[in-house]
Design a protein around this motif. Sequence first.
Motif, PDB file in Angstrom:
ATOM      1  N   SER A  34       0.805  -1.229   0.000  1.00 53.96           N
ATOM      2  CA  SER A  34       0.000   0.000   0.000  1.00 53.96           C
ATOM      3  C   SER A  34       0.835   1.275   0.000  1.00 53.96           C
ATOM      4  N   ILE A  35       1.734   1.438   0.974  1.00 52.19           N
ATOM      5  CA  ILE A  35       2.404   2.731   1.185  1.00 52.19           C
ATOM      6  C   ILE A  35       3.927   2.572   1.212  1.00 52.19           C
ATOM      7  N   PRO A  62      -1.629   8.724   1.916  1.00 56.52           N
ATOM      8  CA  PRO A  62      -2.678   7.719   2.131  1.00 56.52           C
ATOM      9  C   PRO A  62      -3.893   8.284   2.850  1.00 56.52           C
ATOM     10  N   TRP A  83      -0.803  -4.281   3.620  1.00 52.10           N
ATOM     11  CA  TRP A  83      -1.218  -2.920   3.977  1.00 52.10           C
ATOM     12  C   TRP A  83      -1.165  -2.804   5.484  1.00 52.10           C
ATOM     13  N   GLU A  89      -4.970   3.283   5.701  1.00 54.06           N
ATOM     14  CA  GLU A  89      -5.376   3.335   4.286  1.00 54.06           C
ATOM     15  C   GLU A  89      -6.868   3.050   4.171  1.00 54.06           C
TER      16      GLU A  89
END
Length: 340
Positions: A34-35, A62, A83, A89
């Motif tokens: 995700s990030i 995010p 994630w 998120e």
Amino acid sequence: MKAVATPIVATFAASIALLMAGTASAKTPDVVVSIKPIHSLVASIMKGVAEPKLIVEGAASPHTYSMKPSNARAIQNADLIFWMGPNMEAFLDKPLDALAGTKTVVALSDAPDLQKLPFREGGPFEAHDHGDGHGHDHGHDHAHEGEHDDPAKGEDAHEPGHDHEHGGFDPHVWLDPINAKVLGREIAKRLVEADPEHAKQYEDNAANLMRQIDELDAEIKTTVAPVKDKPFIVFHDAYQYFEKRYDVTVAGSITVSPESLPGADRISQIHKKVTELGATCVFAEPQFTPKLVNVVLEGTPAKAGTLDPEAATLKEGPDLYFQLMRGIAESMKTCLSDKG
């Protein structure tokens, strides 16, 4: 007349068959993260095997991100998705829920032994304890990994427009290197489960990552030591893991989360706090407008600085986590120093 295969042809055919079989068996899982900070840890552990894909790229946050069609395709095609979880998120909550049972989705906020701290209420934080003259008493002891004290008691922050329905803990857990090691171990475990053929590579990479994080931890302690007693204000309450690990003096935040801008009362509280404490620095973040920081600084001798807890300004990859942590430490040292 019956065709007879020559030894050369038979050997060639057997070689092709072996090559195809080896290629098929060596297929690595398609990994999506995700990030950036988490992607960096995953990329470190996947070195020499494959490169994970990243969803929130560039300077995007995010906290305010919206899914793109390319992101939807990436998670649809993924074998393994990492994630933090819906506290960080929120935009991925429903898309990943729709994939339940069809993909391996790992919410790293559920990793065993992860130290999680609640959001703090209000703008100015409670005063630190300097009673013994030897720093702050945060009740946060990392002397024995995996044996954490209970997080400091506190209520979830519920500002208007900001919903902490998923549990109310601060998801920026990677800002404590001990937590980063916990995440790294969980990532390695999941990769080994998904791709046992490369288990040794993942395990070796994870062991090397642990050593590097230990070295980083010692380096940051040295960097911030000269300024750790100087109070400062942050843009949003994302730094308490760093604060508690390194005993620095975060006196308050302008907002709990960038998703909800603070009202006039909160700005007034923070401005008063800066004045009362003689706060040395107020830190902005690169993704968000500095106007609020300028309002807080107005009429005070405090300086402005920038912290980047989610690596908006850094290039993705295995080195990013180390650049992120060093960048925060150096920014604090520079802005809080008496020089300049």
